[in-house]
Design a protein around this motif. Structure first.
Motif, short mmCIF file in Angstrom:
data_model
loop_
_atom_site.label_atom_id
_atom_site.label_comp_id
_atom_site.label_asym_id
_atom_site.label_seq_id
_atom_site.Cartn_x
_atom_site.Cartn_y
_atom_site.Cartn_z
N GLU A 1 0.84 -1.20 0.00
CA GLU A 1 0.00 0.00 0.00
C GLU A 1 0.87 1.25 0.00
OE1 GLU A 1 -2.70 0.02 3.28
OE2 GLU A 1 -3.58 1.97 2.78
N GLY A 2 0.48 2.22 -0.81
CA GLY A 2 1.22 3.47 -0.88
C GLY A 2 2.25 3.51 -2.01
N ALA A 3 2.57 2.38 -2.58
CA ALA A 3 3.56 2.32 -3.65
C ALA A 3 3.00 2.91 -4.95
CB ALA A 3 4.01 0.88 -3.89
N ILE A 4 3.92 3.26 -5.84
CA ILE A 4 3.53 3.68 -7.19
C ILE A 4 3.48 2.42 -8.07
CG2 ILE A 4 4.17 4.98 -9.25
CD1 ILE A 4 5.54 7.00 -7.41
N VAL A 5 2.37 2.28 -8.78
CA VAL A 5 2.17 1.10 -9.63
C VAL A 5 2.32 1.52 -11.08
CG1 VAL A 5 0.51 -0.63 -10.38
CG2 VAL A 5 0.62 0.02 -7.96
N SER B 1 -6.95 -2.92 -5.82
CA SER B 1 -6.74 -4.32 -6.20
C SER B 1 -7.83 -4.75 -7.16
CB SER B 1 -6.74 -5.22 -4.96
OG SER B 1 -5.69 -4.89 -4.09
N ALA B 2 -7.42 -5.12 -8.36
CA ALA B 2 -8.36 -5.48 -9.43
C ALA B 2 -7.54 -5.94 -10.62
CB ALA B 2 -9.23 -4.27 -9.81
N THR B 3 -8.22 -6.29 -11.68
CA THR B 3 -7.54 -6.56 -12.95
C THR B 3 -7.67 -5.32 -13.82
OG1 THR B 3 -7.93 -8.95 -12.85
CG2 THR B 3 -7.52 -8.00 -15.02
N TYR B 4 -6.56 -4.90 -14.38
CA TYR B 4 -6.53 -3.70 -15.22
C TYR B 4 -6.32 -4.13 -16.67
CZ TYR B 4 -6.49 -0.97 -11.01
OH TYR B 4 -6.85 -0.42 -9.80
N LEU B 5 -7.27 -3.73 -17.51
CA LEU B 5 -7.22 -4.10 -18.92
C LEU B 5 -6.97 -2.86 -19.77
CD1 LEU B 5 -10.28 -5.72 -17.89
CD2 LEU B 5 -9.23 -7.11 -19.62
N CYS B 6 -6.06 -2.99 -20.71
CA CYS B 6 -5.90 -1.93 -21.70
C CYS B 6 -6.74 -2.31 -22.92
CB CYS B 6 -4.45 -1.73 -22.09
SG CYS B 6 -3.65 -3.16 -22.84
N ALA B 7 -7.22 -1.30 -23.61
CA ALA B 7 -8.00 -1.51 -24.83
C ALA B 7 -7.68 -0.40 -25.81
CB ALA B 7 -9.50 -1.54 -24.52
N MET B 8 -7.75 -0.71 -27.09
CA MET B 8 -7.36 0.26 -28.11
C MET B 8 -8.30 0.16 -29.29
SD MET B 8 -3.36 -0.72 -27.99
CE MET B 8 -2.64 -1.04 -26.38
N SER B 9 -8.37 1.24 -30.04
CA SER B 9 -9.17 1.18 -31.26
C SER B 9 -8.61 2.14 -32.30
CB SER B 9 -10.63 1.50 -30.96
OG SER B 9 -10.82 2.89 -30.86
N GLU B 10 -9.03 1.91 -33.52
CA GLU B 10 -8.66 2.80 -34.62
C GLU B 10 -9.59 4.01 -34.68
OE1 GLU B 10 -8.13 0.84 -38.36
OE2 GLU B 10 -7.24 -0.94 -37.43
N GLY B 11 -10.62 3.99 -33.83
CA GLY B 11 -11.55 5.12 -33.84
C GLY B 11 -12.98 4.70 -33.94
N ASN B 12 -13.27 3.45 -33.60
CA ASN B 12 -14.66 3.01 -33.67
C ASN B 12 -14.97 2.15 -32.45
OD1 ASN B 12 -13.38 0.57 -34.14
ND2 ASN B 12 -13.74 0.60 -36.35
N TYR B 13 -15.93 1.30 -32.58
CA TYR B 13 -16.41 0.52 -31.45
C TYR B 13 -15.68 -0.81 -31.30
CZ TYR B 13 -18.61 -1.14 -35.64
OH TYR B 13 -18.82 -1.57 -36.92
N LYS C 1 -3.46 -8.57 -13.29
CA LYS C 1 -4.06 -8.64 -11.96
C LYS C 1 -3.16 -7.90 -10.98
CE LYS C 1 -6.02 -11.78 -8.56
NZ LYS C 1 -6.35 -13.19 -8.21
N LEU C 2 -3.71 -6.91 -10.30
CA LEU C 2 -2.97 -6.08 -9.36
C LEU C 2 -3.45 -6.37 -7.94
CD1 LEU C 2 -1.02 -3.71 -8.72
CD2 LEU C 2 -2.99 -2.18 -9.07
N ILE C 3 -2.49 -6.58 -7.04
CA ILE C 3 -2.81 -6.82 -5.63
C ILE C 3 -2.06 -5.79 -4.80
CG2 ILE C 3 -2.66 -8.45 -3.71
CD1 ILE C 3 -2.55 -10.69 -5.87
N ILE C 4 -2.82 -5.00 -4.04
CA ILE C 4 -2.22 -4.01 -3.14
C ILE C 4 -2.30 -4.56 -1.72
CG2 ILE C 4 -2.22 -1.62 -2.37
CD1 ILE C 4 -1.75 -1.91 -5.36
N LYS C 5 -1.15 -4.79 -1.13
CA LYS C 5 -1.10 -5.38 0.22
C LYS C 5 -1.16 -4.28 1.28
CE LYS C 5 2.75 -7.19 -0.91
NZ LYS C 5 4.06 -7.89 -0.89
N PRO C 6 -2.12 -4.40 2.23
CA PRO C 6 -2.22 -3.38 3.30
C PRO C 6 -0.96 -3.35 4.17
CG PRO C 6 -4.15 -4.81 3.27
CD PRO C 6 -3.14 -5.43 2.34
#
Lengths: 110, 115
Positions: free
Chosen positions: A15-19, A84-96, A105-110
């Motif tokens: 906890e407190g770290a830069i991710v 704490s969660a899963t972080y997804l990146c997503a990209m597009s050329e400009g549409n749907y 998967k990120l885990i932040i330890k107290p």
């Protein structure tokens, strides 16, 4: 080779770290870059989006896009256990049709 | 505003049965997108619909899968004669305009298990 590569982790930090979370991609036509957060058994939630290259900041979150290197990053400052969660990146050329990374998967330890 | 509502949250079907997944978009949103997520993988685009129209179904398997978004009621993703490989989480998203880049809201998903 996948169009979007993302290290699945898990990434465990105190906890407190830069991710730092990252994605690389191969399609130079991508223009929009998004970061989503997904808690277990929930739908993805849009955190930030960036158009083209550059930085964008929103509170504790900073998104960076380097189109020359085909590399995007999400930084989380002062990380909290609630991040704490899963972080997804997503990209597009400009549409749907978003092209997604597999998520880190990120885990932040107290 | 209740957000994007999907039901059921969990669905168990035997091989060969039909699965019907429902998605009610956010109020005022007329664009609906369906995505599939396999374990340890990112989401994969399946189909994009507007009211009464299928705009793009390029990500949907040609057989057994169909989608609709009627004038009244929720969008439906239908999978006929399910097989074990159909087991996945199915998410829908809605937007007020034909783009998911800047204003996109996802539902909680339907987790389909084929036994």
């Amino acid at each position: 080779q996948k169009e979007v590569e993302q290290d699945p982790g898990p990434l465990s930090v105190p906890e407190g770290a830069i991710v730092s979370l990252n994605c690389t991609y191969s399609n130079s036509a991508f223009q929009y870059f998004m970061w989503y957060r997904q808690y277990s058994r929930k739908g993805p939630e849009l955190l930030m989006y960036t158009y083209s290259s550059g930085n964008k900041e929103d509170g504790r979150f900073t998104a960076q896009v380097d189109k020359s290197s085909k590399y995007i990053s999400l930084f989380i400052r002062d990380s909290q256990p609630s991040d704490s969660a899963t972080y997804l990146c997503a990209m597009s050329e400009g549409n749907y049709q978003l092209i997604w990374g597999a998520g880190t998967k990120l885990i932040i330890k107290p | 505003n209740a957000g994007v509502m999907q039901n059921p949250r969990h669905l168990v079907r035997r091989r060969g049965q039909e699965a019907r997944l429902r998605c009610s978009p956010m109020k005022g949103h007329s664009h609906v997108y369906w995505y599939r997520q396999l374990p340890e993988e990112g989401l994969k685009f399946m189909v994009y619909l507007q009211k009464e129209n299928i705009i793009d179904e390029s990500g949907m398997p040609k057989e057994r899968f169909s989608a609709e978004f009627p004038k009244e009621g929720p969008s439906i993703l239908r999978i006929q004669q399910v097989v074990r490989g159909d087991s996945a989480a199915y998410f829908c998203a809605s937007s007020p305009a034909p783009s998911l880049n800047t204003e996109a809201f996802f539902g909680q998903g339907t987790r389909l298990t084929v036994v």
